[in-house]
Design a protein around this motif. Structure first.
Motif, PDB file in Angstrom:
ATOM      1  N   ASN A  86       0.771  -1.481   0.015  1.00 33.58           N
ATOM      2  CA  ASN A  86       0.276   0.177   0.443  1.00 33.58           C
ATOM      3  C   ASN A  86       0.913   1.697   0.109  1.00 33.58           C
ATOM      4  O   ASN A  86       0.664   2.519  -0.671  1.00 33.58           O
ATOM      5  N   ARG A 146       1.211   4.745  -2.517  1.00 33.56           N
ATOM      6  CA  ARG A 146       1.233   5.712  -2.646  1.00 33.56           C
ATOM      7  C   ARG A 146       1.979   6.630  -3.117  1.00 33.56           C
ATOM      8  O   ARG A 146       1.649   7.423  -3.848  1.00 33.56           O
ATOM      9  N   ARG A 147       2.706   5.863  -2.795  1.00 33.25           N
ATOM     10  CA  ARG A 147       4.357   6.745  -3.412  1.00 33.25           C
ATOM     11  C   ARG A 147       4.318   7.049  -5.059  1.00 33.25           C
ATOM     12  O   ARG A 147       4.386   7.577  -5.972  1.00 33.25           O
ATOM     13  N   SER A 151       1.742   6.965  -6.811  1.00 26.87           N
ATOM     14  CA  SER A 151       0.845   7.867  -6.637  1.00 26.87           C
ATOM     15  C   SER A 151       0.878   9.191  -6.715  1.00 26.87           C
ATOM     16  O   SER A 151       0.620  10.027  -7.692  1.00 26.87           O
ATOM     17  N   ASN A 171      -3.828   8.234  -9.122  1.00 28.19           N
ATOM     18  CA  ASN A 171      -4.592   7.077  -8.462  1.00 28.19           C
ATOM     19  C   ASN A 171      -3.829   5.422  -8.838  1.00 28.19           C
ATOM     20  O   ASN A 171      -3.560   5.045 -10.036  1.00 28.19           O
ATOM     21  N   GLY A 218      -3.566   2.321  -7.769  1.00 31.15           N
ATOM     22  CA  GLY A 218      -3.900   1.440  -6.020  1.00 31.15           C
ATOM     23  C   GLY A 218      -3.615  -0.240  -7.034  1.00 31.15           C
ATOM     24  O   GLY A 218      -3.119  -0.471  -7.579  1.00 31.15           O
TER      25      GLY A 218
END
Length: 339
Positions: free
Chosen positions: A20, A24-25, A27, A33, A35
């Motif tokens: 996760n 996030r990094r 993104s 996004n 995911g």
């Protein structure tokens, strides 16, 4: 030429928080996004592993984030079955992102009638359909040669160098990097050169596996802040004993920087009761609650490095650029500023 498709991440159960964090990094860097691909990786009542991918992955550039840490066999099978599921779903390329590569300590035949399990794992991954491997601090560099596919082996030493320069910046002239055994000298020397400090070695002699008979310090550590560096800390017996020997040799204080915190059995208790001021590990293996609560264990993130490495692989640019602390410093967003 960059791929026309976006990189897609999928995670097993071994270290979902790291997966996760990598998403996030990515993104942040991609401005969109990124995911994790929706999938279920679960077990039937008889503990057989079942994988179902709920999104279309045909023609996609897939990255499976899965450390083969404890339970090593379960996590390895998850990785193999996820690879098979993606291959049968017509994914274009499958990269196994293995922050901690299990079985790496079985990289040679130390005696007669023993396996080379690291080579077997390499064969299994390749046959399952993995087209590339991204890992960190392989226990033995020659494991890269066990694969007939590209292997990118990242190093934690640039992250450690930034961390040391940040936390010990007022006394870097009093820091000595220590290898806990002769076999780790190259790793310790490389870190010592990065931060411009001295080097010492703890020579150990074993009576039998897991039992150290004698330790001797090679080098002058009197009045120094000693930093033990190694790739794996399992039960922490050798590490804690080495810290004691360094203190007995006159070291002011002892800290340890270990890439993979296996920390099995009595390890955490040993570390908390040891003379070590701190043990710094990465999150290549998901830390247990006991590890998180330990007062002298600190965890540094690897997600920024892995996210950048994945994007470099996807875009066809250099991964080796991440071996340089100067490159990593902006990636870590000033966390370890040189100011």
């Amino acid at each position: 030429m960059p791929s026309m498709t976006e990189p897609k991440l999928i995670s097993g159960n071994s270290n979902r928080p790291l997966a996760n964090a990598i998403a996030r990094r990515m993104s942040m860097h991609r401005g969109m996004n990124v995911g994790l691909v929706d999938a279920r990786v679960e077990r039937f009542n008889d503990q057989e592993i079942f994988v179902e991918v709920f999104e279309n992955v045909r023609g996609e550039d897939m990255y499976i984030v899965q450390s083969t840490s404890c339970p090593a066999n379960d996590n390895l099978m998850e990785l193999l079955i996820m690879t098979d599921a993606l291959r049968r779903s017509s994914a274009d390329r499958i990269t196994a992102v293995i922050p901690y590569f299990g079985y790496a300590r079985q990289d040679r035949r130390a005696k007669a009638r023993t396996p080379i399990s690291a080579k077997l794992v390499a064969n299994l991954l390749t046959e399952a359909g993995v087209g590339r491997v991204l890992t960190m601090d392989l226990h033995a560099a020659q494991i890269q040669g066990f694969f007939d596919i590209p292997v990118d082996n990242l190093y934690a030493s640039p992250i450690f160098a930034l961390d040391i320069e940040h936390h010990f910046k007022s006394k870097l002239d009093q820091v000595t990097v220590v290898s806990p055994d002769v076999g780790g000298v190259a790793r310790a020397r490389e870190l010592a050169q990065r931060i411009g400090c001295g080097l010492a070695i703890v020579d150990k002699r074993r009576v039998k596996a897991g039992e150290v008979a004698e330790m001797t310090v090679i080098g002058d550590v009197a009045g120094q802040t000693c930093i033990i560096v190694d790739d794996i800390c399992d039960t922490a017996g050798t590490l804690c004993k080495a810290a004691e020997v360094l203190v007995e040799a006159g070291a002011n204080e002892v800290h340890s920087y270990i890439t993979h915190g296996v920390l099995s059995g009595p390890a955490v208790e040993r570390v908390t009761k040891s003379v070590m001021k701190s043990l710094v590990i990465t999150d290549s293996i998901e830390p247990t609650e006991q590890v998180k609560k330990a007062k002298n264990i600190r965890i540094v993130p690897t997600a920024p490095m892995f996210a950048q490495a994945i994007m470099n692989i996807w875009s066809g640019t250099s991964v080796s650029s991440l071996f340089d602390a100067e490159t990593l410093s902006p990636i870590y967003e000033g966390m370890y500023s040189r100011m």
